[in-house]
Design an enzyme around this catalytic site. Sequence first.
Site, PDB file in Angstrom:
ATOM      1  N   GLY A  11       0.804  -1.218   0.000  1.00 51.84           N
ATOM      2  CA  GLY A  11       0.000   0.000   0.000  1.00 51.84           C
ATOM      3  C   GLY A  11       0.835   1.265   0.000  1.00 51.84           C
ATOM      4  NE  ARG A  33      -5.564  -7.831  -0.260  1.00 48.63           N
ATOM      5  CZ  ARG A  33      -6.589  -7.380  -0.964  1.00 48.63           C
ATOM      6  NH1 ARG A  33      -7.804  -7.828  -0.733  1.00 48.63           N
ATOM      7  NH2 ARG A  33      -6.410  -6.478  -1.914  1.00 48.63           N
ATOM      8  CB  SER A 125      -8.540   7.490   9.356  1.00 54.97           C
ATOM      9  OG  SER A 125      -9.056   8.571   8.607  1.00 54.97           O
ATOM     10  CE1 TYR A 131     -15.479  12.986   7.133  1.00 53.51           C
ATOM     11  CE2 TYR A 131     -13.562  12.842   8.574  1.00 53.51           C
ATOM     12  CZ  TYR A 131     -14.109  13.074   7.334  1.00 53.51           C
ATOM     13  OH  TYR A 131     -13.284  13.405   6.282  1.00 53.51           O
ATOM     14  CE  LYS A 160      -8.253   3.543   8.979  1.00 47.75           C
ATOM     15  NZ  LYS A 160      -7.208   2.531   8.631  1.00 47.75           N
TER      16      LYS A 160
END
Length: 342
Positions: A11, A33, A125, A131, A160
């Site tokens: 990633g 993976r 995150s 949020y 998250k």
Amino acid sequence: MSTVLVTGGSGFVGIHVILQLLAAGHTVRTTVRRPERQTDVLAMLREGGAVSPESLSFFTADLVRDEGWGEAVAGCDYVLHVASPLSTSVPKDENEMIIPARDGTLRVLRAAREAGVRRVVITSSLGAIGYGHKPREKPFDETDWTNLEGADVQPYIKSKTLAERAAWDFVAREGGGLELSVVNPAAIFGPVLGPDFSGSIEIVKSLLDGAMPAVPRVYFGVVDVRDVADLHLRAMTAPEAKGERFIAVSGETMSILDIARVLRRELGPRARRVPRLQAPDWLVRLAANRIPLLRAVVPMLGRVRHSTSAKAQSLLGWQARSNDEAILATAESLIRLALVKA
């Protein structure tokens, strides 16, 4: 030097974490993976100028399966759990993201505890912090948690938040001597090392490609991936980081239009396709009925979330590059790797 496992080494964040660990002289392991992804990881390490790539070994493990995790963590001093399910669109069933994120995190923590790992650092995150709240002037900090009942809480944000909550609960209840630290990055930009990158990078790519005639009125914090990786390494070893979470954000919140202006100002003719206009909210909502990618944007229209990384700066001595530097590094790397229209 220590032996460190990085989950999700293929990633965008994972590869930069590996680069910095190798440069610091650690013995590094990473999970993929599928075994064939090893080739991609090694190619990205070469692009990033890796020091001692021979100090890296690979293990095959998936967040949704138990197999492979015990072998991956055996003999490790630290685990940096960077891997997380990611989607560029809103899944029909939010559990497609929530279950792998939460259960995968618990798999990694259990394996780390059983192997006697000293500390796990989890990549969470800012989405787990800022949020689901009413607009406010006060910046969000590490004492805040996302309200999962909020209208702007999309499946990724929920995944998250729930994964991080589960991690703290696990360590408190059954972690034994396992230590936990968490990094909470804003939108991550910076140099791309291959064709795999995050949704934040996709924004810059779309701007450079001219994919949007006008941009939606969306705002977010910005941070460079190299600084996110640096914060992981600091949180891994600093005694002060035990049991703490750290926001990784560079400067002021930016809009997509602000990013477009940086690109046009600094890149000249190479930014000729970058849009100059901001679309009215009603038009974005209308377009979202036909363009699935825009559906995730609608709840974010006009919402400005300020956050602060003062804790990471004061406790760990962390310093971040500017917003402009992170955005330009993104653009320059996309152009260099021919990942945008010529």
